[in-house]
Scaffold this motif. Structure first.
Motif, PDB file in Angstrom:
ATOM      1  N   GLY A 233       0.835  -1.194   0.000  1.00 53.40           N
ATOM      2  CA  GLY A 233       0.000   0.000   0.000  1.00 53.40           C
ATOM      3  C   GLY A 233       0.872   1.246   0.000  1.00 53.40           C
ATOM      4  O   GLY A 233       2.093   1.188  -0.204  1.00 53.40           O
ATOM      5  N   ASN A 234       0.249   2.368   0.249  1.00 49.27           N
ATOM      6  CA  ASN A 234       0.931   3.652   0.174  1.00 49.27           C
ATOM      7  C   ASN A 234       1.607   3.985   1.509  1.00 49.27           C
ATOM      8  O   ASN A 234       1.209   4.920   2.201  1.00 49.27           O
ATOM      9  N   PHE A 235       2.597   3.222   1.874  1.00 45.20           N
ATOM     10  CA  PHE A 235       3.353   3.435   3.101  1.00 45.20           C
ATOM     11  C   PHE A 235       4.832   3.573   2.762  1.00 45.20           C
ATOM     12  O   PHE A 235       5.331   2.926   1.854  1.00 45.20           O
ATOM     13  N   PRO A 236       5.543   4.423   3.528  1.00 49.73           N
ATOM     14  CA  PRO A 236       6.969   4.651   3.238  1.00 49.73           C
ATOM     15  C   PRO A 236       7.810   3.423   3.548  1.00 49.73           C
ATOM     16  O   PRO A 236       7.371   2.478   4.198  1.00 49.73           O
ATOM     17  N   ASP A 237       9.069   3.507   3.087  1.00 51.37           N
ATOM     18  CA  ASP A 237       9.996   2.390   3.263  1.00 51.37           C
ATOM     19  C   ASP A 237      10.332   2.126   4.731  1.00 51.37           C
ATOM     20  O   ASP A 237      10.951   1.097   5.043  1.00 51.37           O
ATOM     21  N   ARG A 238       9.977   3.052   5.597  1.00 50.85           N
ATOM     22  CA  ARG A 238      10.199   2.815   7.032  1.00 50.85           C
ATOM     23  C   ARG A 238       9.413   1.579   7.510  1.00 50.85           C
ATOM     24  O   ARG A 238       9.741   1.002   8.547  1.00 50.85           O
ATOM     25  N   PHE A 239       8.393   1.249   6.762  1.00 49.60           N
ATOM     26  CA  PHE A 239       7.579   0.069   7.074  1.00 49.60           C
ATOM     27  C   PHE A 239       8.110  -1.097   6.238  1.00 49.60           C
ATOM     28  O   PHE A 239       8.133  -1.035   5.007  1.00 49.60           O
ATOM     29  N   SER A 240       8.547  -2.120   6.920  1.00 41.29           N
ATOM     30  CA  SER A 240       9.048  -3.304   6.220  1.00 41.29           C
ATOM     31  C   SER A 240       8.528  -4.543   6.931  1.00 41.29           C
ATOM     32  O   SER A 240       8.025  -4.475   8.054  1.00 41.29           O
ATOM     33  N   GLY A 241       8.659  -5.659   6.253  1.00 45.54           N
ATOM     34  CA  GLY A 241       8.123  -6.866   6.853  1.00 45.54           C
ATOM     35  C   GLY A 241       8.905  -8.097   6.458  1.00 45.54           C
ATOM     36  O   GLY A 241       9.895  -8.035   5.715  1.00 45.54           O
ATOM     37  N   HIS A 242       8.403  -9.192   6.975  1.00 40.50           N
ATOM     38  CA  HIS A 242       9.038 -10.474   6.683  1.00 40.50           C
ATOM     39  C   HIS A 242       8.011 -11.569   6.914  1.00 40.50           C
ATOM     40  O   HIS A 242       7.152 -11.445   7.793  1.00 40.50           O
ATOM     41  N   GLN A 243       8.125 -12.624   6.114  1.00 34.35           N
ATOM     42  CA  GLN A 243       7.314 -13.814   6.378  1.00 34.35           C
ATOM     43  C   GLN A 243       8.246 -15.002   6.489  1.00 34.35           C
ATOM     44  O   GLN A 243       9.180 -15.151   5.685  1.00 34.35           O
ATOM     45  N   PHE A 244       8.004 -15.834   7.457  1.00 37.47           N
ATOM     46  CA  PHE A 244       8.865 -16.983   7.741  1.00 37.47           C
ATOM     47  C   PHE A 244       8.281 -18.245   7.104  1.00 37.47           C
ATOM     48  O   PHE A 244       7.125 -18.270   6.703  1.00 37.47           O
ATOM     49  N   PRO A 245       9.110 -19.311   7.014  1.00 37.27           N
ATOM     50  CA  PRO A 245       8.627 -20.550   6.388  1.00 37.27           C
ATOM     51  C   PRO A 245       7.374 -21.126   7.038  1.00 37.27           C
ATOM     52  O   PRO A 245       6.615 -21.838   6.384  1.00 37.27           O
ATOM     53  N   ASN A 246       7.139 -20.842   8.312  1.00 33.06           N
ATOM     54  CA  ASN A 246       5.927 -21.345   8.978  1.00 33.06           C
ATOM     55  C   ASN A 246       4.733 -20.397   8.781  1.00 33.06           C
ATOM     56  O   ASN A 246       3.702 -20.555   9.426  1.00 33.06           O
ATOM     57  N   TYR A 247       4.878 -19.421   7.886  1.00 33.31           N
ATOM     58  CA  TYR A 247       3.857 -18.445   7.483  1.00 33.31           C
ATOM     59  C   TYR A 247       3.672 -17.307   8.478  1.00 33.31           C
ATOM     60  O   TYR A 247       2.951 -16.352   8.159  1.00 33.31           O
ATOM     61  N   SER A 248       4.305 -17.361   9.633  1.00 28.90           N
ATOM     62  CA  SER A 248       4.206 -16.231  10.554  1.00 28.90           C
ATOM     63  C   SER A 248       4.900 -15.019   9.938  1.00 28.90           C
ATOM     64  O   SER A 248       5.671 -15.151   8.978  1.00 28.90           O
ATOM     65  N   SER A 249       4.611 -13.862  10.492  1.00 29.25           N
ATOM     66  CA  SER A 249       5.096 -12.638   9.858  1.00 29.25           C
ATOM     67  C   SER A 249       5.486 -11.605  10.905  1.00 29.25           C
ATOM     68  O   SER A 249       5.022 -11.643  12.042  1.00 29.25           O
ATOM     69  N   GLU A 250       6.338 -10.700  10.496  1.00 27.20           N
ATOM     70  CA  GLU A 250       6.719  -9.564  11.316  1.00 27.20           C
ATOM     71  C   GLU A 250       6.517  -8.285  10.528  1.00 27.20           C
ATOM     72  O   GLU A 250       6.688  -8.256   9.310  1.00 27.20           O
TER      73      GLU A 250
END
Lengths: 112, 109
Positions: free
Chosen positions: A58-75
């Motif tokens: 979406g329209n959010f700056p690069d300060r927002f980042s994420g990750h998804q792990f092999p077990n589908y959980s996310s940060e």
């Protein structure tokens, strides 16, 4: 059958700090999305993860980042926090692209 | 950019009165979903509409999807205090959902 779980439930940070929010999707779901909901507003789409990759943003700056792990959980990570980042951060999972979103209880972030 | 607007923003009704919220999108949607969020809670899925002109009912709730797949409505007949909350529409465009601004419903006993 656990639903979507998020941690922590509440968080207070200072401007300029960094924060990491965590989400475990509903059992059987492999797609995770993050939303920001300011007080009195509808959820705003931040990004979506599938197969450990960011698929939509979406329209959010690069300060927002994420990750998804092999077990589908996310940060969700937010750097250089601003006062305006104070909001309820919701994680939602779904099993297919046409299925409903299942939301967690959210993390209430307050930036002072 | 893509926008989904809802009206009204707030609605106060006497218990037993009807309630309607309207949702309008600037672009054609592949489907629309409705969610309810209780105060202090998270959005909970109510229903999904896919076909042009589709109407679905859930007890006292009636959902409609417009012919052009750009607008939708939720109507509650004979509101009850358990209907209190904010109702959001969410329109899907591609793989992304765009949430409306929400209508906050207060039911006065």
């Amino acid at each position: 059958d656990a639903g979507v779980t998020q941690s922590p439930t509440h968080l207070i940070k200072t401007r300029g700090q960094q924060v990491t929010l965590r989400c475990s999707p509903k059992s059987g779901h492999d797609t995770v999305s993050w939303y920001q909901q300011a007080l009195g507003q509808g959820p705003q789409f931040i990004f979506q993860y599938y197969e450990e990759e960011e698929r939509q943003r979406g329209n959010f700056p690069d300060r927002f980042s994420g990750h998804q792990f092999p077990n589908y959980s996310s940060e969700l990570n937010v750097n250089a926090l601003l006062l305006g980042d104070s909001a309820l951060y919701l994680c939602a999972s779904r099993g297919t692209l046409d299925s409903p979103l299942h939301f967690g209880n959210g993390t209430r972030l307050t930036v002072t | 950019g893509q926008q989904v607007m809802q009206i009204p923003q707030y609605q106060h009704v006497q218990e037993g009165e009807d309630f309607t919220t309207y949702c309008n999108s600037s672009t054609t949607l592949s489907n629309i979903q409705w969610y309810k969020q209780r105060p202090g809670g998270h959005p909970v899925f109510l229903i999904q509409l896919v076909k042009s002109g589709e109407v679905k009912k859930q007890k006292r709730l009636t959902f409609q999807f417009g012919e052009a797949k750009k607008n939708s409505s939720l109507h509650i007949t004979a509101t009850q205090t358990t209907d209190v909350g904010t109702y959001f529409c969410a329109g899907q465009v591609g793989n992304q959902f765009y949430f409306g601004t929400g209508t906050s419903l207060t039911v006065i006993p």
